[in-house]
Write an enzyme that holds these catalytic residues in place. Structure first.
Site, mmCIF file in Angstrom:
data_model
loop_
_atom_site.group_PDB
_atom_site.id
_atom_site.type_symbol
_atom_site.label_atom_id
_atom_site.label_comp_id
_atom_site.label_asym_id
_atom_site.label_seq_id
_atom_site.Cartn_x
_atom_site.Cartn_y
_atom_site.Cartn_z
ATOM 1 N N LYS A 206 0.847 -1.195 0.000
ATOM 2 C CA LYS A 206 0.000 0.000 0.000
ATOM 3 C C LYS A 206 0.879 1.240 0.000
ATOM 4 O O LYS A 206 1.617 1.493 0.947
ATOM 5 C CB LYS A 206 -0.896 0.028 1.240
ATOM 6 C CG LYS A 206 -1.967 1.100 1.122
ATOM 7 C CD LYS A 206 -2.650 1.410 2.439
ATOM 8 C CE LYS A 206 -1.973 2.507 3.214
ATOM 9 N NZ LYS A 206 -1.930 3.813 2.538
ATOM 10 N N GLU B 285 10.617 1.826 9.791
ATOM 11 C CA GLU B 285 11.483 2.984 9.505
ATOM 12 C C GLU B 285 10.656 4.222 9.797
ATOM 13 O O GLU B 285 9.719 4.536 9.056
ATOM 14 C CB GLU B 285 11.915 2.963 8.030
ATOM 15 C CG GLU B 285 12.704 1.735 7.625
ATOM 16 C CD GLU B 285 14.044 1.638 8.319
ATOM 17 O OE1 GLU B 285 14.492 2.631 8.928
ATOM 18 O OE2 GLU B 285 14.649 0.561 8.276
ATOM 19 N N CYS C 239 13.198 12.202 5.450
ATOM 20 C CA CYS C 239 13.386 11.783 6.841
ATOM 21 C C CYS C 239 14.823 12.027 7.294
ATOM 22 O O CYS C 239 15.089 12.113 8.487
ATOM 23 C CB CYS C 239 13.031 10.316 6.986
ATOM 24 S SG CYS C 239 13.909 9.292 5.783
ATOM 25 N N GLU D 36 9.229 16.164 15.532
ATOM 26 C CA GLU D 36 9.503 16.194 14.095
ATOM 27 C C GLU D 36 8.540 17.175 13.418
ATOM 28 O O GLU D 36 7.334 17.134 13.657
ATOM 29 C CB GLU D 36 9.293 14.793 13.501
ATOM 30 C CG GLU D 36 9.659 14.733 12.034
ATOM 31 C CD GLU D 36 9.449 13.342 11.420
ATOM 32 O OE1 GLU D 36 8.415 12.724 11.685
ATOM 33 O OE2 GLU D 36 10.335 12.909 10.659
HETATM 34 P P1 NAD Z 1 2.179 8.081 8.045
HETATM 35 O O1 NAD Z 1 2.670 7.279 9.176
HETATM 36 O O2 NAD Z 1 1.035 8.977 8.257
HETATM 37 O O3 NAD Z 1 1.769 7.142 6.825
HETATM 38 C C1 NAD Z 1 2.681 6.221 6.232
HETATM 39 C C2 NAD Z 1 1.900 5.118 5.564
HETATM 40 O O4 NAD Z 1 1.252 4.340 6.554
HETATM 41 C C3 NAD Z 1 0.795 5.588 4.634
HETATM 42 O O5 NAD Z 1 0.700 4.701 3.549
HETATM 43 C C4 NAD Z 1 -0.441 5.513 5.526
HETATM 44 O O6 NAD Z 1 -1.645 5.371 4.794
HETATM 45 C C5 NAD Z 1 -0.145 4.268 6.323
HETATM 46 N N1 NAD Z 1 -0.758 4.172 7.644
HETATM 47 C C6 NAD Z 1 -1.033 5.166 8.517
HETATM 48 N N2 NAD Z 1 -1.549 4.660 9.645
HETATM 49 C C7 NAD Z 1 -1.576 3.309 9.497
HETATM 50 C C8 NAD Z 1 -2.004 2.230 10.324
HETATM 51 N N3 NAD Z 1 -2.489 2.416 11.551
HETATM 52 N N4 NAD Z 1 -1.885 0.968 9.842
HETATM 53 C C9 NAD Z 1 -1.370 0.752 8.627
HETATM 54 N N5 NAD Z 1 -0.979 1.730 7.792
HETATM 55 C C10 NAD Z 1 -1.065 2.997 8.229
HETATM 56 O O7 NAD Z 1 3.455 8.878 7.501
HETATM 57 P P2 NAD Z 1 3.518 9.947 6.330
HETATM 58 O O8 NAD Z 1 2.915 11.220 6.834
HETATM 59 O O9 NAD Z 1 3.012 9.339 5.082
HETATM 60 O O10 NAD Z 1 5.091 10.120 6.144
HETATM 61 C C11 NAD Z 1 5.879 10.988 6.888
HETATM 62 C C12 NAD Z 1 6.598 10.261 7.997
HETATM 63 O O11 NAD Z 1 7.384 9.215 7.450
HETATM 64 C C13 NAD Z 1 7.579 11.145 8.754
HETATM 65 O O12 NAD Z 1 7.460 10.866 10.114
HETATM 66 C C14 NAD Z 1 8.936 10.698 8.229
HETATM 67 O O13 NAD Z 1 10.014 10.909 9.098
HETATM 68 C C15 NAD Z 1 8.697 9.239 8.017
HETATM 69 N N6 NAD Z 1 9.679 8.683 7.087
HETATM 70 C C16 NAD Z 1 10.648 7.860 7.596
HETATM 71 C C17 NAD Z 1 11.605 7.327 6.747
HETATM 72 C C18 NAD Z 1 12.685 6.419 7.270
HETATM 73 O O14 NAD Z 1 13.361 5.792 6.469
HETATM 74 N N7 NAD Z 1 12.876 6.318 8.571
HETATM 75 C C19 NAD Z 1 11.568 7.618 5.385
HETATM 76 C C20 NAD Z 1 10.561 8.458 4.908
HETATM 77 C C21 NAD Z 1 9.606 8.982 5.773
#
Ligand code: NAD
Length: 485
Positions: free
Chosen positions: A178, A253, A287, A389
């Site tokens: 997804k 991650e 990130c 963050e």
């Molecule tokens: P998010 O956690 O809101 O969403 C990420 C993904 O998870 C999306 O596809 C979302 O639909 C899904 N999701 C959300 N809640 C869920 C749940 N309860 N169960 C299953 N799936 C769920 O994050 P975002 O706003 O899309 O991305 C930004 C975040 O990602 C920032 O915190 C950033 O630091 C982090 N990030 C981390 C890395 C890394 O490598 N550590 C890389 C890129 C982004």
């Protein structure tokens, strides 16, 4: 093949492009204009059930497909990504708001590198064997886990999506994936590429929708043996609370609040150029961006003056133009969040030295979500602005007197994803690198990535490293066989 950006995205299940079973869709908004430009499936548990069924059906065939065939198909996917660079980059920019030149030069090429890297990796993947003197030989079989779930965020949409999918299928698993509902277009185009590349039906299934609507159904599905997730620490915690009691393998991650530690003896020009990039690339929505800049006191004023002048000159503009250094913030929701963080910084006593306001980009982008590169000083180390963050074009400056103080500031965070150290003192570079609590450390550089190295964070930035052999190991089940001699 002729890829095009459609008005309506389909799920990719069992090798077919199909509408969500509930026939519900979400608006897909271009953040540079604020306008709806397509529709994305708002899938639910029934679509996930169907995807898991397709993946289970494909598993016996795919897990026994010779690695050379997997290698050829993955490389063919990489070829097709490269052949369709222009449309993929445009799709990503339209979804995400990042400059088109950045998508073309970094994100999309790196997505094809992911497929090539793991195509080659699986050809060379070897398992361990251990001899117990004259008593026994142990060898470790590494078998595919089965059906696995991959969930990715919006900031590097195709790059992070492929970073999970490529090792999972290279290792012989079938995948239910997804992408973020905020940026679904490149993964939709990837499903067309997979069909063209001859990936057998059901090996990869892409279900579009929200986290609560369908991400959570992937996490909770008993047939899904592992979850590889990249996203926020908040969602990571929720996912762990469901998946851990089911004993699923988990790679998380998560978020970061990365320190960029600058000592007075650094190479000034390189540090300044790179620090601008590490602060504001992709609107600060990487990130690995350094969001807390820690500067040795003797150079603090000089740094502040030059950095602020240069940040003010970064052009915020239409992502389609080559001279735009910064594009749009990914969504209205995220734009509001970043603006509220700037307000919070001021309430906490911070002084805004550059930016701090939104930008109206005239013409086609008038309704878009743009924020100036923002530099803030004068905040104490424990305040929310320095702890939470923000994930936008906002950095704070903090002076330090000694190496010990630099480490104290750097490690004052619940996160531990990455850090950057600027010094020409080799001993100090090693000393500080070993003591900074971060999973990835760059010395005198930023964002150089060798795909063979483990990638990931410490503390609340995640668990389970991805990258190179670690990713192939993550997506396989080690089984030890002991033979007595
Ligand atoms: P998010 O956690 O809101 O969403 C990420 C993904 O998870 C999306 O596809 C979302 O639909 C899904 N999701 C959300 N809640 C869920 C749940 N309860 N169960 C299953 N799936 C769920 O994050 P975002 O706003 O899309 O991305 C930004 C975040 O990602 C920032 O915190 C950033 O630091 C982090 N990030 C981390 C890395 C890394 O490598 N550590 C890389 C890129 C982004």
């Amino acid at each position: 093949m002729n890829l095009a950006i459609p008005d309506k995205i389909s799920n990719y299940i069992g090798g077919s492009l199909q509408a969500p079973l509930g026939l519900r869709y979400l608006d897909n908004i271009n953040p540079a204009t604020g306008e709806v430009y397509s529709q994305t499936p708002d899938s639910d548990i029934t679509d996930v059930e169907e995807a898991v069924g397709a993946a289970r059906g494909a598993l016996p065939g795919w897990s026994s497909t010779p690695v050379e065939t997997r290698f050829r198909i993955l490389n063919r996917i990489a070829d097709l990504i490269e052949e369709n660079l222009d449309v993929l980059a445009l799709a990503e920019t339209t979804d995400n708001g990042k400059p088109l030149w950045l998508s073309k030069s970094v994100d999309i090429p790196r997505a094809s590198s992911n497929f090539r890297f793991f195509a080659t990796g699986i050809m060379h993947f070897a398992s361990e064997s251990h001899q117990m003197e004259h008593a026994a030989i142990n060898y470790t079989l590494r078998q595919p886990l089965g059906v696995v779930g991959c969930i990715s965020p919006w900031n590097l949409p195709l790059y992070l999506f492929s970073w999970k999918i490529a090792p999972a299928i290279a290792a012989g698993n079938c995948v239910v994936a997804k992408p973020s509902e905020v940026t679904p277009m490149t993964s939709y185009l990837l499903s067309q590429i997979c069909i063209e590349a001859g990936l057998p039906r059901g090996v990869l299934n892409i279900v579009h929708g929200t986290g609560p609507g369908c991400g959570s159904a992937i996490v909770a599905h008993p047939e899904i043996k592992a979850i590889s997730f990249t996203g926020s620490t908040r969602a990571g915690r929720e996912i762990a609370s469901v998946a851990a009691p089911m004993f699923k393998k988990l790679s998380l991650e998560l978020g970061g609040k990365n320190p960029n530690i600058i000592f007075a003896d650094c190479d000034w020009d390189k540090m300044m150029r790179t620090t601008l990039r590490s602060s504001f690339s992709n609107q600060g929505e990487i990130c690995l961006c350094g969001s807390r800049i820690l500067i040795e006191e003797s150079i603090y004023e000089k740094f502040k003056h030059e950095f602020v002048q240069r940040a003010k000159k970064l052009k915020v503009g239409d992502p389609l133009l080559d001279d735009s250094r910064q594009g749009a913030i990914v969504s209205k929701v995220h734009y509001d969040k970043v603006m509220s963080c700037i307000k919070l910084a001021e309430d906490e006593g911070g002084t805004v030295l550059a930016g701090g306001t939104s930008v109206i980009v005239p013409g086609r982008c008038e309704g878009g979500y743009f924020i100036e590169p923002t530099v803030i000083e004068g905040l104490e180390r424990h305040c929310r602005t320095n702890m939470e963050e923000i994930f936008g074009p906002v950095v704070t400056l903090q002076p330090f007197k000694t190496e010990e103080e630099a480490l104290l500031l750097a490690n004052t965070s619940e996160y531990g994803l990455s850090a950057t150290i600027w010094t020409n003192d080799v001993s100090r570079a090693h000393r500080v690198a070993s003591q900074v609590q971060s999973g990835i450390i760059w010395v005198n550089c930023w964002l150089l990535r060798d795909l063979r190295t483990p990638f990931g964070g410490m503390k609340n930035s995640g668990t389970g490293r991805e990258g190179g052999w670690d990713a192939l190991k993550f997506f396989t089940e080690p089984k030890n066989v002991c033979i007595e001699l």
